[in-house]
Motif scaffolding. Sequence first.
Motif, short mmCIF file in Angstrom:
data_model
loop_
_atom_site.label_atom_id
_atom_site.label_comp_id
_atom_site.label_asym_id
_atom_site.label_seq_id
_atom_site.Cartn_x
_atom_site.Cartn_y
_atom_site.Cartn_z
N HIS A 1 0.84 -1.19 0.00
CA HIS A 1 0.00 0.00 0.00
C HIS A 1 0.88 1.25 0.00
CE1 HIS A 1 -3.06 2.86 1.01
NE2 HIS A 1 -2.40 3.21 2.09
N PRO B 1 -6.19 0.89 3.50
CA PRO B 1 -6.27 -0.45 4.09
C PRO B 1 -7.05 -0.43 5.40
CG PRO B 1 -4.07 0.49 4.39
CD PRO B 1 -4.80 1.40 3.45
N GLU C 1 -4.37 4.86 -6.38
CA GLU C 1 -5.58 4.31 -5.80
C GLU C 1 -6.60 3.97 -6.89
OE1 GLU C 1 -6.44 3.73 -2.32
OE2 GLU C 1 -4.26 3.70 -2.44
#
Length: 480
Positions: free
Chosen positions: A40, A272, A396
Motif C-alpha cells: 500500500h 487499508p 488508488e
Amino acid sequence: NIHEAAGWRGGVLDEHGIQRLKDVLAGCIREASDDEPSEHVLFPTDALPRLVRNMVVDGARAQSVDVGFWAVTALPLLAGAVGNSRRVGIKRGWTEPSVLFAAVVGGSGIGKSAGLRELAKPIRHRDQVLARHNQDADEVHRAECASARGAKEPPPKPPPILSVVLDDATLEAVGARLADNPRGLILINDELAGWLKSMDKYRAGDDKEKWLRINGADSVKFDRKGGQRQLSIPRAAVSVVGGMQPKVAARHLAGEAIESGAAARILIARPPARPAIWTDDEIPESVVDGWRRLCDSLLDLTHDPDEPRTLPLGVDARKLFIAYHNENGRATFAASESGDGALAAVLSKLRGYAARLALIFELCKAAENGTAELAESVGKESMAAGIAVVDWFAVEAVKLYREFSAATPDAEQRLDARILTLLRERGRVSEGAIRDALSRHPSSDDVRSSLRRLEVAGHVQFAGSERTGGRPRRMWELAQ
C-alpha cells in the motif's frame, strides 16, 4: 513512500522529481513480481499544509486507522469552504474552481464515518449559525408580511435560506440551495450510494450531465417543482464528500459511468482496513482548534457573486505544472492507446485537480498566518504538493478500477479469452508477463485463477519454471 521516492524535499520536487514521480507511480501500478503483491502506498501527508496535516495525522492515530481515511475526507471539505470565493488561473481561458468530489471506499465498520464527523464539525457549526440567522430572518419576514397585508401592499420577498452544508442530493434541492448560496455548498453524506443512484435515474435534463457541470462550477439550469420556471445558476459549485461500499462503488463507477466521465471526476481511495484496536491517543485540543480556525478562515474569504477572484500560478508553479501536464498527457495517451479508457479518463482529470489542490493548499498556508484574504498567486510549493496528492489518487484509482472491472458480469470469461489470445500470439509466457501485457492490468491472483480455470478445461498447461537472475517465473503455454 511515493513522495520520498520521488525526491520530495520540504514540499518541493527536485530537478528530476516529476520524472521520478512518474516512474514510482508506474512501479506502484505494477506488482513487483509474480509472487509478491504491491504494498500500500501511504498518503503523502508531508504535502499537506501544517494545520491540515496535524489534524489528519493525529485524527487517524486517535481512531487507529490509516491516515488516508482522514486525508481524503478533509480535502473536499476544504475545497467547499473556499467555494466560489477563489479560482486558480492556469492561462488565459483556463481556470479551475475550488470544487472536489472525493470518496473513501470501504466496508461497514472500518472507520469511514468517524473521521468525516470530526472533520466536518467546523463546517456544520457554521451551518448551524446560518440556520439561526435564517430563523431570525423568517420572523422578521412574517412580521413584514403581516404589516403589508394591513397596508394592502404586496408582500416582501422571502429571505434567502443561507447554508453551507447540503444533505439532499436531489437536483431540485441543489438548485434551490445554490440560488440562495452562490458562494457554493458541500454535500456531506456518510454513504454516497443515494447520490450515485440519482445519477443513474432517467430525468429530463440528465442528472449526470448536471453533476459534471457542477464539478466544473459551470452554469447549470435546474428544473423546479410544480412546473415553475427554471433556475439558472451561473456558477454552480458543490463539493462532495462521503463513503462508498465496495459493491456500490463497483456498480456505479464502472461501465457507462466511466464512459460519461462521471467516475473519473470522483477522487476515490480505498485505504487499508484494520481491526478496531483501542488506543488512549486523542486529538490535542490545539490541533482541533487549529483545524477550526483554518476552516473558519476559508469560509470567511470574501466572495464576489459577479466574478470569483482568480489567483494565477506563480512563475515557478507554472513551470512545474507544465512539466506535470506534459508527463500526464503522455501517460494518458499511453493508457488510451493500450485500450484502458478508464485509466486514461482518470489521468486526464487529474491535471485540473492538481491545480485545484494547489489553490486550496496555498490558501490554507496563508490562513495559518491570517493572510488568506491577501493571497494573490499560487506558489511552487503548493503546486508540488497538489501534484503529489493527485499522483497518490492515481495509484488508488488503478487498484480500484481493476477491482471494478473484475466485478462486472462475465469478467472471468473475458479475462480467460484475453489470456488464451495472448498465449496463441506469444507461445510460452510467464504469469507476470501475462499480467503486464493485458490492458487495465489484472491482479496476480486474477491471472492465476484464470490459468487454473483454463488448465482444468484443457486449454492451457503449466510449462515449468524459469530463473533469469531473480525468483523463478512460472511459465504457461497452450495445451498440446
